[in-house]
Design a protein around this motif. Structure first.
Motif, PDB file in Angstrom:
ATOM      1  N   LEU A 275     -78.768 -16.242 -22.563  1.00 51.63           N
ATOM      2  CA  LEU A 275     -78.687 -14.983 -21.840  1.00 51.63           C
ATOM      3  C   LEU A 275     -78.186 -15.270 -20.431  1.00 51.63           C
ATOM      4  O   LEU A 275     -78.487 -16.325 -19.867  1.00 51.63           O
ATOM      5  CB  LEU A 275     -80.064 -14.312 -21.778  1.00 51.63           C
ATOM      6  N   PRO A 276     -77.447 -14.344 -19.850  1.00 48.94           N
ATOM      7  CA  PRO A 276     -76.899 -14.594 -18.517  1.00 48.94           C
ATOM      8  C   PRO A 276     -77.985 -14.648 -17.442  1.00 48.94           C
ATOM      9  O   PRO A 276     -79.013 -13.975 -17.539  1.00 48.94           O
ATOM     10  CB  PRO A 276     -75.964 -13.405 -18.292  1.00 48.94           C
ATOM     11  N   ALA A 277     -77.710 -15.445 -16.422  1.00 51.64           N
ATOM     12  CA  ALA A 277     -78.616 -15.515 -15.280  1.00 51.64           C
ATOM     13  C   ALA A 277     -78.723 -14.128 -14.661  1.00 51.64           C
ATOM     14  O   ALA A 277     -77.749 -13.397 -14.569  1.00 51.64           O
ATOM     15  CB  ALA A 277     -78.065 -16.510 -14.254  1.00 51.64           C
ATOM     16  N   GLY A 278     -79.906 -13.764 -14.298  1.00 52.43           N
ATOM     17  CA  GLY A 278     -80.124 -12.478 -13.648  1.00 52.43           C
ATOM     18  C   GLY A 278     -80.460 -11.340 -14.597  1.00 52.43           C
ATOM     19  O   GLY A 278     -80.847 -10.263 -14.149  1.00 52.43           O
ATOM     20  N   LEU A 279     -80.314 -11.557 -15.900  1.00 50.79           N
ATOM     21  CA  LEU A 279     -80.575 -10.467 -16.846  1.00 50.79           C
ATOM     22  C   LEU A 279     -82.037 -10.030 -16.814  1.00 50.79           C
ATOM     23  O   LEU A 279     -82.322  -8.837 -16.744  1.00 50.79           O
ATOM     24  CB  LEU A 279     -80.183 -10.861 -18.266  1.00 50.79           C
ATOM     25  N   ILE A 280     -82.954 -10.985 -16.831  1.00 51.16           N
ATOM     26  CA  ILE A 280     -84.370 -10.627 -16.831  1.00 51.16           C
ATOM     27  C   ILE A 280     -84.727  -9.892 -15.544  1.00 51.16           C
ATOM     28  O   ILE A 280     -85.462  -8.898 -15.571  1.00 51.16           O
ATOM     29  CB  ILE A 280     -85.260 -11.883 -17.022  1.00 51.16           C
ATOM     30  N   ASP A 281     -84.181 -10.334 -14.425  1.00 50.97           N
ATOM     31  CA  ASP A 281     -84.434  -9.627 -13.165  1.00 50.97           C
ATOM     32  C   ASP A 281     -83.872  -8.212 -13.205  1.00 50.97           C
ATOM     33  O   ASP A 281     -84.491  -7.270 -12.702  1.00 50.97           O
ATOM     34  CB  ASP A 281     -83.832 -10.393 -11.985  1.00 50.97           C
ATOM     35  N   ALA A 282     -82.694  -8.047 -13.827  1.00 47.40           N
ATOM     36  CA  ALA A 282     -82.095  -6.713 -13.952  1.00 47.40           C
ATOM     37  C   ALA A 282     -82.953  -5.822 -14.845  1.00 47.40           C
ATOM     38  O   ALA A 282     -83.175  -4.642 -14.536  1.00 47.40           O
ATOM     39  CB  ALA A 282     -80.676  -6.805 -14.499  1.00 47.40           C
ATOM     40  N   LEU A 283     -83.443  -6.380 -15.951  1.00 48.02           N
ATOM     41  CA  LEU A 283     -84.315  -5.608 -16.841  1.00 48.02           C
ATOM     42  C   LEU A 283     -85.618  -5.225 -16.136  1.00 48.02           C
ATOM     43  O   LEU A 283     -86.089  -4.101 -16.250  1.00 48.02           O
ATOM     44  CB  LEU A 283     -84.611  -6.398 -18.116  1.00 48.02           C
ATOM     45  N   ARG A 284     -86.172  -6.183 -15.387  1.00 45.60           N
ATOM     46  CA  ARG A 284     -87.399  -5.904 -14.636  1.00 45.60           C
ATOM     47  C   ARG A 284     -87.141  -4.809 -13.595  1.00 45.60           C
ATOM     48  O   ARG A 284     -87.916  -3.863 -13.471  1.00 45.60           O
ATOM     49  CB  ARG A 284     -87.899  -7.175 -13.955  1.00 45.60           C
ATOM     50  N   GLY A 285     -86.053  -4.949 -12.859  1.00 44.77           N
ATOM     51  CA  GLY A 285     -85.721  -3.976 -11.815  1.00 44.77           C
ATOM     52  C   GLY A 285     -85.489  -2.576 -12.359  1.00 44.77           C
ATOM     53  O   GLY A 285     -85.785  -1.576 -11.683  1.00 44.77           O
ATOM     54  N   ALA A 286     -84.967  -2.496 -13.581  1.00 44.45           N
ATOM     55  CA  ALA A 286     -84.704  -1.195 -14.205  1.00 44.45           C
ATOM     56  C   ALA A 286     -85.939  -0.632 -14.901  1.00 44.45           C
ATOM     57  O   ALA A 286     -85.916   0.486 -15.407  1.00 44.45           O
ATOM     58  CB  ALA A 286     -83.552  -1.313 -15.196  1.00 44.45           C
TER      59      ALA A 286
END
Length: 100
Positions: free
Chosen positions: A62-73
């Protein structure tokens, strides 16, 4: 072994499926459906912005930052009640936000 309990599981295990034990799929009310549809649209946007399908297939990562993006959304808590910081989506809405 004799089984006298009539449940879906016992009918499957004994090879005598009793279709009368099956219930219809629960209907989702309109406001709940709208809430789920809004989260599906949000999920599609996050995926388009953060995932390159070919790269993910090639690398298996998975791309870097995806989990942070999912968390942020809000995707890591959307099933939580609103008073716990979630969206309060119902059990009927949550599965609709998954893969289609």
């Amino acid at each position: 072994m004799r089984v006298d309990v009539s449940t879906l599981l016992t009918s499957l295990c004994t090879g005598r499926l009793d279709v009368n034990l099956l219930n219809g799929f629960p209907e989702q009310d309109a406001p709940d459906r709208v809430a789920g549809d809004e989260w599906v649209a949000k999920a599609e946007t996050v995926v388009r912005e953060h995932i390159d399908p070919e790269n993910t297939d090639d690398t298996g990562e998975l791309p870097a930052g995806l989990i942070d993006a999912l968390r942020g959304a809000g995707f890591l808590t959307f099933a939580f009640d609103a008073d716990l910081g979630g969206a309060g989506l119902s059990a009927k809405s949550c599965p609709s936000t998954g893969p289609r």
